[in-house]
Design an enzyme around this catalytic site. Sequence first.
Site, PDB file in Angstrom:
ATOM      1  N   ASP A  30       0.411  -1.237  -0.399  1.00  0.00           N
ATOM      2  CA  ASP A  30       0.060  -0.269   0.050  1.00  0.00           C
ATOM      3  C   ASP A  30       0.940   1.110  -0.148  1.00  0.00           C
ATOM      4  OD1 ASP A  30      -2.456  -1.173  -0.512  1.00  0.00           O
ATOM      5  OD2 ASP A  30      -1.726  -2.171   1.956  1.00  0.00           O
ATOM      6  N   HIS A  58      -5.664  -2.517  -5.385  1.00  0.00           N
ATOM      7  CA  HIS A  58      -4.315  -1.629  -5.684  1.00  0.00           C
ATOM      8  C   HIS A  58      -5.507  -0.110  -6.911  1.00  0.00           C
ATOM      9  CE1 HIS A  58      -0.510  -3.623  -7.751  1.00  0.00           C
ATOM     10  NE2 HIS A  58       0.038  -3.119  -5.852  1.00  0.00           N
TER      11      HIS A  58
HETATM   12  P1  IMP Z   1      -2.061 -13.093   1.998  1.00  0.00           P
HETATM   13  O1  IMP Z   1      -1.358 -12.500   1.182  1.00  0.00           O
HETATM   14  O2  IMP Z   1      -3.638 -13.101   2.117  1.00  0.00           O
HETATM   15  O3  IMP Z   1      -1.917 -14.220   2.353  1.00  0.00           O
HETATM   16  O4  IMP Z   1      -1.439 -11.833   3.311  1.00  0.00           O
HETATM   17  C1  IMP Z   1      -0.640 -12.025   3.901  1.00  0.00           C
HETATM   18  C2  IMP Z   1      -0.666 -10.829   4.805  1.00  0.00           C
HETATM   19  O5  IMP Z   1       0.286  -9.859   3.044  1.00  0.00           O
HETATM   20  C3  IMP Z   1      -1.364 -10.456   5.715  1.00  0.00           C
HETATM   21  O6  IMP Z   1      -0.511  -9.759   6.342  1.00  0.00           O
HETATM   22  C4  IMP Z   1      -1.520  -8.966   4.574  1.00  0.00           C
HETATM   23  O7  IMP Z   1      -2.470  -8.474   5.618  1.00  0.00           O
HETATM   24  C5  IMP Z   1      -0.947  -8.188   3.779  1.00  0.00           C
HETATM   25  N1  IMP Z   1      -1.145  -8.247   2.386  1.00  0.00           N
HETATM   26  C6  IMP Z   1      -1.719  -9.196   1.159  1.00  0.00           C
HETATM   27  N2  IMP Z   1      -2.242  -8.489   0.422  1.00  0.00           N
HETATM   28  C7  IMP Z   1      -1.756  -7.386   0.829  1.00  0.00           C
HETATM   29  C8  IMP Z   1      -2.692  -5.738  -0.353  1.00  0.00           C
HETATM   30  O8  IMP Z   1      -2.251  -5.885  -1.255  1.00  0.00           O
HETATM   31  N3  IMP Z   1      -1.983  -4.597   0.860  1.00  0.00           N
HETATM   32  C9  IMP Z   1      -1.571  -4.794   2.354  1.00  0.00           C
HETATM   33  N4  IMP Z   1      -1.275  -5.913   2.961  1.00  0.00           N
HETATM   34  C10 IMP Z   1      -1.218  -6.697   1.846  1.00  0.00           C
HETATM   35 MG    MG Z   2      -3.546  -3.080  -2.273  1.00  0.00          MG
END
Ligand code: IMP
Ligand code: MG
Length: 421
Positions: A30, A58
């Site tokens: 982010d 995004h």
């Molecule tokens: P996962 O990718 O859903 O397995 O999540 C793994 C970690 O990455 C978690 O802490 C999520 O909150 C973080 N995360 C996954 N995608 C995003 C994103 O697009 N923005 C911010 N954090 C993310």
């Molecule tokens: Mg994001």
Amino acid sequence: MHWTPHGCLPIMRPRVIFVDEVVVGLQWGDEGKGKFVDERSDVCTAVVRFQGGGNAGHTVWFGGEKHVLHQVPCGALRPDCVAVIAAGCAVDPETLRDEVLGLGLSPDRLLVSSRAQIVTPWFRAVDGAEELLRGPFAVGTTGQGIGPAYVAKAARVGITVGEFVDDLARSARMEVIRPATRRWLGALGLPSPRIDADHLGELAAWLRPLVGDDLAAIRAARKHGRVLFEGQLGLMRDPDRGCYPYTTSASVLPPAALVGSGARVIGVAKPYVTVVGAGQFPTEAPPAEAAVLARAGDEFGATTGRARRVGWVDLPALRYAVAATGATHLALQMKMGGLMELGRMPVCVGYQGWDEGRGFPQTHELGGVRPVMEDWPLPTDAAGVLGLARRIADALDLPLLYVGTGRSRGDCLWTGGGPRP
Ligand code: IMP
Ligand code: MG
């Protein structure tokens, strides 16, 4: 220019060598990669997502409207730029279909690699069940089934997009995947999934025309102009270099295929930090100040809607991210609203007693670090914001390529990014 990633039309521009660019997040995700890619894709012929899937969120603003993309690369919203979801991604055909239809995107402007992995419908349940089992080490995943898809891939019981859209190959593969899935879900105490062959067939039929050879599409795009590789998440969520185990399941580093190609690696960051999900966060702000930054910056997960944790910009973490990603240029989204409201700009310039020459603390060490904070002067005008951006770039020893000055398309300055004097 009219061309599609599915077939090579005649080359319309004189042949020039364009340097590929890779966009990576230097914080916890982010950072504003979506906005940067949207601005940059104006001068690109293809934007390529190379890892992750529907966990990404995004956000881009143009025409007075907010557009949130999850699996579709941001460049898809530019008429002269095509979008490629490359090998290395995890594709959920159901949510991809909703997203493509929602964006009104013509399917011939999007190519999905036959080598990407499919996120099957039952991986979401596995994602949730495994989070519960992790207890105090729960990651706070987005629940999109991303982790299980990469586990299945590594365990060689996943299914590629190419197999999925071939009815015979899919049936053959399901004979292996069905019992493997039952064992996996059974071990988690979950009921066996109802694998609806007709539904999978429908999704496959929708996806089939989008599927192709991502490498061929990238080669074709290079002949027309510049190719931009769009990363998802930030370095701190990388399973190798990030705060493991509070990471995602696919590497967020620039793809190995680009090493040595001379590609520019553009690291994106903002002047504070947000974190969605669990894990150590050395510069986390006190709740009252975090709340001001969160509200002013609209810091809510684009995929999950969760409130993001907020803290101060962390130079040791950024310097580590630059080293780990191989960033060659810096793009800063200078979201200043919340900081201006607070009336101060706290910056972590080091960790007490920690020599950065030792690398970055591992997760079990990170909880004990004490940030050394400085208050930097807040800018009072646009020139001051640029000055602050340059000061951050200097602290990272990177040329500054771009400064974002607002959320809408065009709210930015290109600062060149030439070699520093
Ligand atoms: P996962 O990718 O859903 O397995 O999540 C793994 C970690 O990455 C978690 O802490 C999520 O909150 C973080 N995360 C996954 N995608 C995003 C994103 O697009 N923005 C911010 N954090 C993310
Ligand atoms: Mg994001």
